[in-house]
Design an enzyme around this catalytic site. Structure first.
Site, PDB file in Angstrom:
ATOM      1  N   HIS A  82       6.321   6.738  93.489  1.00 29.43           N
ATOM      2  CA  HIS A  82       6.778   5.881  92.394  1.00 29.43           C
ATOM      3  C   HIS A  82       7.751   4.842  92.915  1.00 29.43           C
ATOM      4  CE1 HIS A  82       7.924   4.861  88.267  1.00 29.43           C
ATOM      5  NE2 HIS A  82       9.152   4.749  88.742  1.00 29.43           N
ATOM      6  N   ASP A 161       9.889   8.928  75.893  1.00 35.29           N
ATOM      7  CA  ASP A 161      10.371   7.893  76.824  1.00 35.29           C
ATOM      8  C   ASP A 161       9.879   6.516  76.396  1.00 35.29           C
ATOM      9  OD1 ASP A 161      11.461   6.740  79.329  1.00 35.29           O
ATOM     10  OD2 ASP A 161       9.339   6.400  79.726  1.00 35.29           O
ATOM     11  N   ARG A 168      15.793   0.676  74.498  1.00 38.06           N
ATOM     12  CA  ARG A 168      16.758   0.304  75.558  1.00 38.06           C
ATOM     13  C   ARG A 168      16.563  -1.145  75.975  1.00 38.06           C
ATOM     14  NH1 ARG A 168      15.221   4.123  80.054  1.00 38.06           N
ATOM     15  NH2 ARG A 168      16.732   2.950  81.247  1.00 38.06           N
ATOM     16  N   SER A 183      14.196   8.727  82.442  1.00 40.11           N
ATOM     17  CA  SER A 183      12.966   8.032  82.077  1.00 40.11           C
ATOM     18  C   SER A 183      11.917   8.192  83.188  1.00 40.11           C
ATOM     19  CB  SER A 183      13.299   6.553  81.839  1.00 40.11           C
ATOM     20  OG  SER A 183      12.154   5.767  81.817  1.00 40.11           O
ATOM     21  N   LYS A 187       8.460  11.118  83.370  1.00 37.18           N
ATOM     22  CA  LYS A 187       7.064  10.708  83.582  1.00 37.18           C
ATOM     23  C   LYS A 187       6.480  11.361  84.837  1.00 37.18           C
ATOM     24  CE  LYS A 187       8.163   6.293  83.176  1.00 37.18           C
ATOM     25  NZ  LYS A 187       8.963   5.357  82.418  1.00 37.18           N
TER      26      LYS A 187
HETATM   27  N1  URA Z   1      11.433   2.465  85.213  1.00 43.30           N
HETATM   28  C1  URA Z   1      11.266   3.393  84.248  1.00 43.30           C
HETATM   29  O1  URA Z   1      10.201   3.975  84.132  1.00 43.30           O
HETATM   30  N2  URA Z   1      12.282   3.653  83.420  1.00 43.30           N
HETATM   31  C2  URA Z   1      13.481   3.033  83.514  1.00 43.30           C
HETATM   32  O2  URA Z   1      14.370   3.327  82.746  1.00 43.30           O
HETATM   33  C3  URA Z   1      13.656   2.066  84.519  1.00 43.30           C
HETATM   34  C4  URA Z   1      12.608   1.821  85.371  1.00 43.30           C
END
Ligand code: URA
Length: 435
Positions: A82, A161, A168, A183, A187
């Site tokens: 990621h 999220d 946000r 967040s 995931k």
């Molecule tokens: N990427 C994400 O998935 N969430 C965040 O809060 C910031 C970057």
């Protein structure tokens, strides 16, 4: 419980219990906690932060809020990668095939680009025929056969999220370390891989502007991944300028293919190095070996062409026309293009990544809104980068767009991203630290 009391507690910096956090998140998802209260809570978190315990609780609550991907069939071989988001970041296209050549299985759903950052799935869709939507059976069987499958998001992973992130985004509460960590990790945990490698960016084109913030975020995410039973590692990398020579979609596929084919020019060197480090971390976790050994194995797999074979096998298994990879240059120049010439003699001392990403979006390579259609030919090609010397009038970059009217505004924007100096700036490493 009352949302008011939870907000009040957080405002005073008193840690919340898991039950309180769950009550609030569940209420927000089902609509009983309104946006205005959740916004106040997020701002209180922004200023008061969260303890590690609270952050882990929030992460697990979001992880459990929707569907999960089951990769247990792959045991310890599954590895996810990621990136916290960058400009010109095509490392997945290079690192994943290298890691697959070393035995890792990457079965992942990837994001689409929004704003100044690109998305891996958009880039892959520039290859004619590439199918970014597969059934659950196709997804798993392709992972088993080739070691790689990358699709767009499907199902309903981490809806908490999604809803929180949207709030946000409009309440200036994105750049909070516990909120970013929960967040991302919610995931990653819902995505099912046994091994997780995080590329945490710092710099002008990243969420975290400095190394210290990126390191704090990376350490927290590694700890959280490990405490949830996943082998997790982070690479902290430089996003002060776009990565490699290409920013866009088809043009980024072209650059990744060239590196996999052993053709790597000077401007692409940092991209190749970061991809090798990421692939090595994936292989190290999957095989349980040391970093140095994994790095030399990754280099071998890139240099002897095994990674390129994996890449082609993957693209072709997912319906993509691999002949396109050799035709990408012809495809790109069917668009209109212009060159940006250096306005002065001097060294490039900075290319602001965020502004460059916005220039690429103006050309049509990105989206301002979720449902905007992308121009796959649009993008930027840098001939020179930070530390290179240019003479006045020498080409610095090429801009592509299917709409000629977009070229001039994008060129002005790109020029505003570049600063020059009379002296050569000190070199900056692409990788700052591995955790
Ligand atoms: N990427 C994400 O998935 N969430 C965040 O809060 C910031 C970057």
């Amino acid at each position: 419980m009352r949302a008011y009391d939870i907000i009040e507690k957080k405002k005073r910096g008193i840690p919340l219990s898991r039950e309180e956090i769950k009550w609030l998140v569940d209420g927000f998802l089902d609509g009983t906690v309104p946006d205005y209260q959740m916004s106040a809570f997020l701002m209180a978190v922004y200023f008061r932060s969260m303890t590690e315990e609270e952050t882990v609780a929030l992460t697990e609550i979001m992880r459990d809020s929707g569907d999960k991907v089951d990769l247990s069939a792959f045991g310890k071989r599954s590895a996810d990668k990621h990136s916290t988001g960058g400009v010109g970041d095509k490392t997945s296209l290079i690192a994943v095939p290298i890691a697959a050549a070393l035995g890792a299985v990457t079965a992942k759903m990837s994001g689409r680009g929004l704003g100044h950052t690109g998305g891996t799935v958009d880039k892959l869709e520039s290859i004619p025929g590439y199918r970014s939507s597969l059934s659950a059976e196709e997804f798993l069987s392709q992972a088993e056969r080739t070691g790689i499958v990358i699709t767009g998001q499907s199902g309903d992973l981490t809806p908490a999220d999604k809803k929180l992130y949207a709030l946000r985004d409009v309440t200036a509460t994105v750049d909070s370390i516990p909120l970013i960590a929960s967040s991302i990790m919610s995931k990653k945990l819902a995505s099912g891989a046994a091994n997780i490698v995080l590329d945490v960016k710092y710099g002008s084109g990243a969420f975290m502007k400095d190394k210290e913030g990126a390191e704090a975020l990376a350490s927290l995410m590694v700890k959280m991944g490990q405490s949830c039973g996943r082998a997790t590692s982070a690479v902290i990398s430089n996003m002060n300028e776009p990565l490699g020579y290409a920013v866009g979609n088809a043009i980024e596929i072209k650059e990744a293919y060239e590196i996999l084919s052993g053709k790597c020019g000077k401007v692409s060197e940092p991209l190749k190095e970061l991809s090798l480090v990421l692939a090595a971390r994936m292989a190290a976790l999957v095989k349980g070996i040391e970093s140095e050994e994994a790095y030399s194995l990754a280099r071998e797999a890139l240099e002897d062409g095994r990674a390129l074979l994996k890449f082609k096998e993957w693209i072709s298994a997912q319906g993509g026309d691999t002949d396109f990879l050799d035709r990408a240059e012809e495809y790109l120049v069917e668009a209109s293009y212009t060159e940006l010439l250096s306005p002065a003699d001097g060294y490039i001392c900075a290319i602001d990544a965020e502004t460059a990403g916005k220039a690429a979006a103006v050309l049509g390579a990105g989206r301002a809104k979720k449902d905007d259609v992308i121009d796959m030919r649009a993008g930027l090609e840098f001939f020179k980068k930070r530390g290179d010397r240019l003479k006045k009038g020498e080409p610095l970059a090429r801009l592509f767009s299917s709409e000629p009217s977009k070229l001039s505004a994008a060129a002005d924007m790109l020029l505003s991203a570049v600063s020059f100096s009379d002296t050569r700036p000190a070199d900056e490493d692409i990788v700052y630290k591995v955790i």
